[in-house]
Design a protein around this motif. Structure first.
Motif, PDB file in Angstrom:
ATOM      1  N   THR A 145       0.834  -1.206   0.000  1.00  0.00           N
ATOM      2  CA  THR A 145       0.000   0.000   0.000  1.00  0.00           C
ATOM      3  C   THR A 145       0.870   1.258   0.000  1.00  0.00           C
ATOM      4  O   THR A 145       0.498   2.265  -0.606  1.00  0.00           O
ATOM      5  CB  THR A 145      -0.954   0.030   1.212  1.00  0.00           C
ATOM      6  OG1 THR A 145      -0.210   0.094   2.431  1.00  0.00           O
ATOM      7  CG2 THR A 145      -1.854  -1.193   1.231  1.00  0.00           C
ATOM      8  N   SER A 149       1.108   4.359  -3.013  1.00  0.00           N
ATOM      9  CA  SER A 149       0.849   5.777  -2.738  1.00  0.00           C
ATOM     10  C   SER A 149       1.637   6.693  -3.674  1.00  0.00           C
ATOM     11  O   SER A 149       1.320   7.878  -3.790  1.00  0.00           O
ATOM     12  CB  SER A 149       1.188   6.111  -1.280  1.00  0.00           C
ATOM     13  OG  SER A 149       2.586   6.017  -1.038  1.00  0.00           O
ATOM     14  N   LYS A 154      -5.101  10.300  -3.982  1.00  0.00           N
ATOM     15  CA  LYS A 154      -5.519  10.019  -2.606  1.00  0.00           C
ATOM     16  C   LYS A 154      -6.800   9.188  -2.542  1.00  0.00           C
ATOM     17  O   LYS A 154      -6.894   8.225  -1.776  1.00  0.00           O
ATOM     18  CB  LYS A 154      -5.718  11.339  -1.856  1.00  0.00           C
ATOM     19  CG  LYS A 154      -4.432  12.146  -1.685  1.00  0.00           C
ATOM     20  CD  LYS A 154      -4.688  13.469  -0.998  1.00  0.00           C
ATOM     21  CE  LYS A 154      -3.402  14.283  -0.881  1.00  0.00           C
ATOM     22  NZ  LYS A 154      -3.632  15.605  -0.247  1.00  0.00           N
ATOM     23  N   LYS A 155      -7.784   9.546  -3.337  1.00  0.00           N
ATOM     24  CA  LYS A 155      -9.056   8.837  -3.293  1.00  0.00           C
ATOM     25  C   LYS A 155      -8.898   7.412  -3.813  1.00  0.00           C
ATOM     26  O   LYS A 155      -9.412   6.463  -3.213  1.00  0.00           O
ATOM     27  CB  LYS A 155     -10.099   9.598  -4.116  1.00  0.00           C
ATOM     28  CG  LYS A 155     -11.525   9.103  -3.940  1.00  0.00           C
ATOM     29  CD  LYS A 155     -12.484  10.066  -4.631  1.00  0.00           C
ATOM     30  CE  LYS A 155     -13.933   9.635  -4.420  1.00  0.00           C
ATOM     31  NZ  LYS A 155     -14.873  10.592  -5.061  1.00  0.00           N
ATOM     32  N   TRP A 157      -6.184   5.714  -3.846  1.00  0.00           N
ATOM     33  CA  TRP A 157      -5.337   4.973  -2.922  1.00  0.00           C
ATOM     34  C   TRP A 157      -6.156   4.432  -1.757  1.00  0.00           C
ATOM     35  O   TRP A 157      -5.981   3.289  -1.343  1.00  0.00           O
ATOM     36  CB  TRP A 157      -4.210   5.862  -2.417  1.00  0.00           C
ATOM     37  CG  TRP A 157      -3.242   5.146  -1.507  1.00  0.00           C
ATOM     38  CD1 TRP A 157      -2.211   4.328  -1.875  1.00  0.00           C
ATOM     39  CD2 TRP A 157      -3.227   5.192  -0.078  1.00  0.00           C
ATOM     40  NE1 TRP A 157      -1.556   3.856  -0.762  1.00  0.00           N
ATOM     41  CE2 TRP A 157      -2.159   4.365   0.354  1.00  0.00           C
ATOM     42  CE3 TRP A 157      -4.007   5.844   0.878  1.00  0.00           C
ATOM     43  CZ2 TRP A 157      -1.854   4.178   1.698  1.00  0.00           C
ATOM     44  CZ3 TRP A 157      -3.717   5.652   2.215  1.00  0.00           C
ATOM     45  CH2 TRP A 157      -2.640   4.830   2.615  1.00  0.00           C
ATOM     46  N   GLN A 158      -7.056   5.245  -1.207  1.00  0.00           N
ATOM     47  CA  GLN A 158      -7.891   4.767  -0.113  1.00  0.00           C
ATOM     48  C   GLN A 158      -8.751   3.593  -0.559  1.00  0.00           C
ATOM     49  O   GLN A 158      -8.930   2.619   0.177  1.00  0.00           O
ATOM     50  CB  GLN A 158      -8.762   5.903   0.429  1.00  0.00           C
ATOM     51  CG  GLN A 158      -7.961   6.969   1.177  1.00  0.00           C
ATOM     52  CD  GLN A 158      -8.861   7.951   1.903  1.00  0.00           C
ATOM     53  OE1 GLN A 158      -9.883   7.583   2.458  1.00  0.00           O
ATOM     54  NE2 GLN A 158      -8.473   9.216   1.892  1.00  0.00           N
ATOM     55  N   ASN A 159      -9.277   3.660  -1.786  1.00  0.00           N
ATOM     56  CA  ASN A 159     -10.046   2.535  -2.317  1.00  0.00           C
ATOM     57  C   ASN A 159      -9.160   1.298  -2.450  1.00  0.00           C
ATOM     58  O   ASN A 159      -9.586   0.173  -2.163  1.00  0.00           O
ATOM     59  CB  ASN A 159     -10.640   2.888  -3.681  1.00  0.00           C
ATOM     60  CG  ASN A 159     -11.801   3.847  -3.578  1.00  0.00           C
ATOM     61  OD1 ASN A 159     -12.503   3.894  -2.572  1.00  0.00           O
ATOM     62  ND2 ASN A 159     -12.014   4.632  -4.620  1.00  0.00           N
ATOM     63  N   VAL A 161      -6.486   0.600  -0.689  1.00  0.00           N
ATOM     64  CA  VAL A 161      -6.207   0.082   0.658  1.00  0.00           C
ATOM     65  C   VAL A 161      -7.388  -0.740   1.155  1.00  0.00           C
ATOM     66  O   VAL A 161      -7.219  -1.841   1.704  1.00  0.00           O
ATOM     67  CB  VAL A 161      -5.891   1.239   1.630  1.00  0.00           C
ATOM     68  CG1 VAL A 161      -5.810   0.713   3.066  1.00  0.00           C
ATOM     69  CG2 VAL A 161      -4.580   1.918   1.257  1.00  0.00           C
ATOM     70  N   ASN A 162      -8.605  -0.209   0.966  1.00  0.00           N
ATOM     71  CA  ASN A 162      -9.799  -0.958   1.366  1.00  0.00           C
ATOM     72  C   ASN A 162      -9.815  -2.328   0.714  1.00  0.00           C
ATOM     73  O   ASN A 162     -10.042  -3.355   1.365  1.00  0.00           O
ATOM     74  CB  ASN A 162     -11.066  -0.195   0.956  1.00  0.00           C
ATOM     75  CG  ASN A 162     -11.355   0.992   1.848  1.00  0.00           C
ATOM     76  OD1 ASN A 162     -10.846   1.088   2.953  1.00  0.00           O
ATOM     77  ND2 ASN A 162     -12.171   1.896   1.364  1.00  0.00           N
ATOM     78  N   ASN A 187      -7.314   2.121  11.132  1.00  0.00           N
ATOM     79  CA  ASN A 187      -8.008   3.409  11.182  1.00  0.00           C
ATOM     80  C   ASN A 187      -7.339   4.380  12.142  1.00  0.00           C
ATOM     81  O   ASN A 187      -7.207   5.573  11.858  1.00  0.00           O
ATOM     82  CB  ASN A 187      -9.464   3.192  11.604  1.00  0.00           C
ATOM     83  CG  ASN A 187     -10.366   2.842  10.435  1.00  0.00           C
ATOM     84  OD1 ASN A 187     -10.261   3.415   9.370  1.00  0.00           O
ATOM     85  ND2 ASN A 187     -11.246   1.892  10.651  1.00  0.00           N
ATOM     86  N   PHE A 194      -7.725   9.486   6.809  1.00  0.00           N
ATOM     87  CA  PHE A 194      -9.073   9.036   6.494  1.00  0.00           C
ATOM     88  C   PHE A 194     -10.093  10.012   7.048  1.00  0.00           C
ATOM     89  O   PHE A 194     -10.218  10.203   8.250  1.00  0.00           O
ATOM     90  CB  PHE A 194      -9.331   7.641   7.081  1.00  0.00           C
ATOM     91  CG  PHE A 194      -8.468   6.571   6.480  1.00  0.00           C
ATOM     92  CD1 PHE A 194      -8.142   6.594   5.130  1.00  0.00           C
ATOM     93  CD2 PHE A 194      -7.986   5.538   7.254  1.00  0.00           C
ATOM     94  CE1 PHE A 194      -7.354   5.608   4.568  1.00  0.00           C
ATOM     95  CE2 PHE A 194      -7.197   4.541   6.701  1.00  0.00           C
ATOM     96  CZ  PHE A 194      -6.883   4.579   5.358  1.00  0.00           C
ATOM     97  N   THR A 197     -13.581   7.453   8.910  1.00  0.00           N
ATOM     98  CA  THR A 197     -12.957   6.252   9.449  1.00  0.00           C
ATOM     99  C   THR A 197     -13.887   5.064   9.445  1.00  0.00           C
ATOM    100  O   THR A 197     -13.453   3.930   9.617  1.00  0.00           O
ATOM    101  CB  THR A 197     -12.484   6.500  10.898  1.00  0.00           C
ATOM    102  OG1 THR A 197     -13.596   6.924  11.685  1.00  0.00           O
ATOM    103  CG2 THR A 197     -11.404   7.550  10.930  1.00  0.00           C
TER     104      THR A 197
END
Length: 207
Positions: A145, A149, A154-155, A157-159, A161-162, A187, A194, A197
């Motif tokens: 992860t 990066s 950013k958006k 990347w968060q998806n 990671v999920n 979290n 995030f 969270t």
């Protein structure tokens, strides 16, 4: 829902008829499990060890969320069923420079990500919830992860990671309690980033 079955020989790759998802069969272990690598053009690969019947979720840029299920192991090959469980444009809907939530990470932010990952690793070791083998796999995914990066906004990347951590919990068969504790730890370490969270916690309690 679109679905396709693909047969893949050891040290080879395959894709379902309806998607550019690439499933690679890296190794087979005694007709019981296999090491696979799953990826999509423009997105990082996710490596996972799977046993018969195990599933992995992967969110793509154009085909939505795909489920990869190991359905058979025979000889020097394996069979996978790929299903589109959440149709849509997935990550692609966010891939635009005009989206302020999807801008690239700054070097300072990537440093913070690295520090948060190290904090997560320390907390997981201290929790005593995971075996040495599980920790090794978790650490590998967390490192992946961090590498992502530098390639994703950013958006996105968060998806990613999920998707990566959810697939990890499924493939490693974490109990509900361990899974919830794992996502609470993540979290907490990434609370500076995030904005919602509950996103990761929602995935942590999925069946």
């Amino acid at each position: 829902m679109q679905q396709a079955t693909i047969d893949i020989s050891k040290a080879d790759s395959g894709s379902p008829s309806f998607s550019r998802l690439v499933v690679s069969l890296l190794n087979l272990v005694a007709y019981q499990r296999c090491n696979t690598s799953i990826g999509y053009p423009g997105l990082p690969n996710v490596k996972v060890e799977m046993e018969l019947g195990d599933t992995m979720l992967y969110e793509t840029t154009q085909d939505g969320i795909l489920e990869v299920r190991l359905t058979a192991i025979y000889g020097s090959a394996a069979k996978f069923t790929v299903s589109q469980v959440a149709p849509g444009f997935g990550l692609g809907a966010a891939m635009t420079a005009s989206d302020p939530n999807n801008l690239p990470f700054s070097e300072h932010e990537r440093t913070q990500i690295a520090e948060s990952i190290e904090a997560t690793k320390r907390e997981l070791v201290n929790s005593g919830h995971h075996t040495t083998e599980q920790l090794s796999l978790i650490f590998q995914r967390l490192d992946e992860t961090y590498n992502a990066s530098s390639k994703l906004g950013k958006k996105d990347w968060q998806n990613y990671v999920n998707n990566t951590l959810t697939a990890l919990c499924i493939s490693a068969a974490f109990s509900t309690e361990v899974r919830e504790a794992f996502f609470v730890t993540v979290n907490s370490a990434f609370s500076w980033l995030f904005t919602n969270t509950a996103v990761l916690l929602q995935y942590s309690t999925s069946p």
